[in-house]
Design an enzyme around this catalytic site. Structure first.
Site, PDB file in Angstrom:
ATOM      1  N   ASP A 130       0.877  -1.169  -0.186  1.00 53.66           N
ATOM      2  CA  ASP A 130      -0.027   0.078  -0.044  1.00 53.66           C
ATOM      3  C   ASP A 130       0.708   1.295   0.006  1.00 53.66           C
ATOM      4  OD1 ASP A 130      -2.652   1.217   0.258  1.00 53.66           O
ATOM      5  OD2 ASP A 130      -1.828   1.851   2.270  1.00 53.66           O
ATOM      6  N   LYS A 157       1.362   4.203  -2.834  1.00 52.96           N
ATOM      7  CA  LYS A 157       1.169   5.679  -2.719  1.00 52.96           C
ATOM      8  C   LYS A 157       2.533   6.539  -3.104  1.00 52.96           C
ATOM      9  CE  LYS A 157      -1.963   5.248   1.214  1.00 52.96           C
ATOM     10  NZ  LYS A 157      -1.753   4.704   2.665  1.00 52.96           N
TER      11      LYS A 157
HETATM   12  N1  LIG Z   1      -4.731   1.330   4.646  1.00 48.53           N
HETATM   13  C1  LIG Z   1      -4.241   2.835   4.490  1.00 48.53           C
HETATM   14  C2  LIG Z   1      -5.432   3.558   4.302  1.00 48.53           C
HETATM   15  C3  LIG Z   1      -5.202   4.657   3.685  1.00 48.53           C
HETATM   16  O1  LIG Z   1      -4.893   4.688   2.460  1.00 48.53           O
HETATM   17  C4  LIG Z   1      -3.330   3.130   5.522  1.00 48.53           C
HETATM   18  O2  LIG Z   1      -3.200   2.499   6.441  1.00 48.53           O
HETATM   19  O3  LIG Z   1      -2.599   4.174   5.379  1.00 48.53           O
END
Ligand SMILES: N[C@@H](CC=O)C(=O)O
Ligand SMILES: NC(=O)C1=CN([C@@H]2O[C@H](COP(=O)(O)OP(=O)(O)OC[C@H]3O[C@@H](n4cnc5c(N)ncnc54)[C@H](O)[C@@H]3O)[C@@H](O)[C@H]2O)C=CC1
Ligand code: NA
Length: 818
Positions: free
Chosen positions: A679, A683
């Site tokens: 994740d 980003k």
């Molecule tokens: N799972 C993500 C949610 C935001 O994008 C995080 O923990 O940052």
């Protein structure tokens, strides 16, 4: 003196006639000097035409039909005249029906219905209604007289649309009205030739009668009593927010009526306009409502335009060729040829290049127009000076009308901009130098959307609507709906904005309702009325609905949904999403989405892709637009990992902290995405692209923190089990950091085109050391922020902050749409 005219629905039943009588009585009680004009009872004229045609075709059923019409009149007599006075009225009504019956018998014998006979047949409609109402008034003791307009209004012998001889007519009206002080009840619509043959006045007939009489008598005003609240800003059947225009000028009324606003037919009011008589359009069924004043000059206007109207179906004819340039007489020949064949032209547009002329006509005449023009220009076509005639169908015209345009700039800008923002292509356009009307030709399938969008933007003080289609009602989607529910009242009252939830979908069911799903009812409604979810069907229906100001809100983490973004943006529907899948796919996909949105003039907004509601993407886009250059990004971009490393102490198990983060709504639907660094990698990838570094996902280096057994867990449950198994490993990480007086931080960085994601230990001097809770921190070093970086910090995950970020994106679309 005042002339009152009551239309067909106003005199359509005993109930409505009762209201008409009381309007007349009120006027008389106030001492007003009035004359009254009546139409036939609603629907009667059409019935009489039908009956006439039946008789002419030898169908004797017409007799039954005629009985029904007779009974309608009898019912009014029975209902409104006291028994004592009834018999003479019955006799008079019966007398007229006998006469009409004889005429129809003649028609059925000779099997012929000329326009002249039809006028005579139709005349019974007004003669009957006026006779009955006169008798009702008399039975109430009012000194009323039946006035057969055929005695006073004279026309030529053009049946169906007599041309009034004003010299004779005006004189006769003055003479007639001077003879008696009684209240004159005048039959609308009908007239006669000098020889006494019955004629009718054509479109707008009874309004015309009122106007002729009002003008001849130099009335102070004419009241047109109808069944709607005056003239509206747009056709209320097409634009739900349309409202009554309080004051309109003759010229505006004329322009609007040309395009469909059928409440009055201003050309028929010309005699009254010529004498500067004020006209009021009033509602018999809403007597106290002010209605619309139609005057030489309209009173103070609140809006830049007065109204919007449309012609639903037109054909656009285009004639072009190099031989037309600089050649005089082409347009003269063109329009003469059309006029000689009675083809009326609705709109003309020619660019100054003189290379082509295009004009719109009724599609019924399209083929004929082609033949006429091909013949007229056969010589030019043969030698290639004119390329030929092309015809486009399925088009509509919208006209915005208002005297206010003359004074204000930017009206056409606003018109074209709102059409553009809604992805509506303008095929042709025309504005007369009178600056009273700007017309655009658009595809018929966009008509309703265009009318509503234009109405919304020009009549700003009314509530505008944003149509939301929300897919995914889990944590973020559900919270967003809750926030919308709480804000609905405020937005409506303070911002004049209606957030209309026009569609919702979860994985099981979906519901689309252009009239809106109330945010406090969505659960019940999707359960009760929803149908099986199908994303393609949802998207297709959205595109078909073609609502103005549509926004698609993707609150899922679905990987396949992204393929629809293109289709949606291409259909001029904005997309708002916290889902990172689209922007972290291939770079070419990312670019294509940006381009499509730009080309279609709609928005693709995803502020919550990074740092939830924190203003990160917006900040980057602002700096990029203003020419700053990014040198370095260093950031903690995971709310989940931030929370975990802030809460992971000696007395807790790592897996339990992850469970807590999940329960608090920080994690991805699948927490392995957070813990594996995937994740965060997405980003930093998105940020890289935003600052102009065209990275692909594979180019990001992720230093893995998870031991192999956790990484390989093939379900969320087994993932938690494996973390428990490896608890000592995680405890070791923490203890080693603490031993050096440091903290664990999961940091993403971008420098010199390289992105890296890794777990680091930071000491108390490091700006990321003091982070708490689920905070994100992003530090941008740019050419402008070189010595001291620009830092954004705050909660970067969780339902409320993410939903409010999505909400803010939606709101920014509403302000963009104006
Ligand atoms: N799972 C993500 C949610 C935001 O994008 C995080 O923990 O940052
Ligand atoms: N939770 C957070 O703090 C943040 C989340 N996000 C993103 O927001 C999105 C939603 O996250 P959550 O609400 O936390 O997840 P969630 O799992 O609670 O909600 C997603 C919902 O979408 C539904 N769904 C999935 N595919 C669907 C489809 N094709 N059609 C209809 N419904 C579908 C699921 O059933 C689920 O109810 C994710 O993309 C996530 O990455 C972004 C920033 C922060
Ligand atoms: Na953000």
């Amino acid at each position: 003196m005042k002339v009152l005219k009551f239309g067909g629905t106003s005199v359509g039943s005993a109930d409505s006639i009762r209201t008409v009588i009381s309007i007349i009585e009120n006027n008389l009680e106030r001492g007003e000097h009035i004359a009254v004009v009546f139409s036939a009872m609603g629907g009667v004229t059409n019935k009489l035409i039908e009956i006439g045609k039946m008789a002419a075709s030898g169908n004797t059923e017409y007799i039954e039909f005629l009985k029904v019409v007779e009974e309608r009149h009898f019912a009014v007599v029975r209902g409104l005249i006291n028994v004592k006075h009834q018999s003479s009225t019955f006799a008079a009504v019966r007398g007229l029906f006998n006469e009409l019956g004889d005429i129809l018998k003649g028609v059925s014998w000779i099997r012929e219905l000329s326009d002249r006979t039809l006028d005579l047949i139709m005349s019974f409609g007004e003669r009957l209604s006026t006779l009955v109402i006169t008798e009702i008034l008399r039975s109430k003791g009012i000194n009323a007289e039946f006035c057969d307009a055929r005695q006073i209004i004279h026309t030529n012998a053009t049946y169906g649309m007599g041309d009034v001889n004003f010299e004779v007519t005006n004189h006769q009206i003055l003479e007639y009205f001077a003879k008696s002080t009684a209240l004159q009840c005048v039959t609308g619509f009908i007239a006669s030739t000098a020889e006494g043959i019955t004629t009718t006045l054509g479109r707008g007939g009874s309004d015309y009668t009122a106007s002729i009489i009002g003008a001849a008598l130099e009335a102070d005003s004419i009241e047109i009593w109808t069944d709607v609240d005056g003239m509206m800003t747009a056709d209320p059947r097409k634009v739900a927010n349309a409202f009554t225009i309080p004051s309109i000028s003759y010229a505006e009324a004329m322009e609007l009526s040309h395009f469909g606003a059928k409440v009055i037919y201003p050309p028929s009011l010309q005699p009254a306009f010529a004498k500067n008589i004020t006209l009021k359009v009033l509602n018999t069924f809403n007597v106290d409502f002010e209605g619309t004043y139609v005057q030489k000059a309209a009173n103070g206007k609140e809006y830049a335009i007065t109204g919007i109207s449309s012609i639903d179906e037109i054909a656009l004819v285009n004639i072009q060729g190099s031989g037309m340039i600089g050649v005089a007489g082409i347009s003269g020949r063109l329009f003469t040829a059309l006029s000689n064949n009675s083809i009326s032209v609705i709109l003309i547009s020619q660019a100054s290049s003189e290379h082509s002329i295009c004009f719109s006509i009724d599609p019924k005449n399209a083929q004929k127009a082609r033949e006429i023009l091909e013949k007229e220009f056969s010589a030019e076509i043969a030698i290639g000076h004119i390329d030929g005639i092309s015809i486009e169908k399925n088009l509509s015209i919208i006209a915005i009308v208002g005297e206010g345009m003359k004074k204000s700039t930017g009206v056409s800008g606003k018109l074209f901009s709102v059409l553009g923002k809604n992805g509506i292509n303008v095929v042709a356009t025309a504005q007369g130098s009178s600056e009273l009307n700007i017309s655009v030709v658009i595809s018929k399938s966009d008509l309703s959307k265009a009318l509503n969008a234009i109405h919304g933007v020009f009549f700003q003080s009314e509530t505008r609507s944003l149509n939301l289609f929300i897919v995914g009602v889990g944590l973020i989607g559900g919270t967003l709906l809750e926030q919308i529910r709480n804000q609905t009242g405020y937005l409506r009252e303070e911002k004049l904005l209606n957030l209309n939830i026009a569609g919702l979908s979860n994985t099981k069911k979906m519901l689309l309702d252009p009239d809106g799903i109330k945010p406090d009812q969505w659960r019940d409604r999707i359960n009760d009325e929803g149908v099986k979810t199908s994303l393609p069907a949802f998207v297709q229906r959205m595109i078909e609905l073609n609502l103005p100001n549509s926004v698609f809100v993707d609150c899922t983490s679905d990987k396949d949904i992204v393929q629809y973004y293109h289709m949606l943006l291409d259909a001029s529907i904005s997309v708002v999403t916290p889902n990172k899948v689209a922007n972290s796919g291939s770079y070419s996909e990312y670019l294509a989405l940006q381009r499509t949105a730009l080309q279609r003039g709609v928005k693709f907004l995803y502020e919550t892709n990074v740092g939830a509601g924190l203003p990160i993407i917006n900040t980057i886009q602002g700096l990029m637009a203003s020419g700053d250059k990014f040198l370095k990004i260093e950031a903690i971009l995971s709310g989940t990992l931030s929370y975990i490393f802030n809460s992971f102490g000696p007395s807790v198990r790592f897996a339990d902290v992850v469970r807590e983060a999940k329960a608090k709504g920080f994690t991805e639907p699948d927490p392995r995405e957070d813990l594996s660094g995937a994740d965060v990698a997405r980003k930093i990838l998105i940020l890289a692209r935003e600052v102009g570094v065209p990275l692909e996902a594979e180019e990001i280096t992720i230093a893995q923190i998870l031991p192999d057994n956790c990484l390989k867990a093939n379900s969320v449950d087994s993932f938690f089990e494996e973390m428990e198994v490896s608890d000592s490993f995680f405890a070791g990480l923490r203890e080693n950091a603490e031993a050096e007086g440091k903290k664990l931080r999961y940091i993403a960085s971008l420098e010199n085109g390289k992105a890296l994601v890794q777990l680091q230990t930071v000491d108390a001097q490091h700006p990321f050391y003091t982070l708490s809770g689920s905070d994100n921190i992003i530090s941008f070093t740019t050419e402008r922020y070189k010595d001291r970086p620009l830092v954004i910090k705050g909660p970067g995950a969780g339902a409320e902050v993410t939903a409010s970020g999505v909400f803010a994106d939606i709101m920014s679309i509403s302000s963009y749409l104006g």
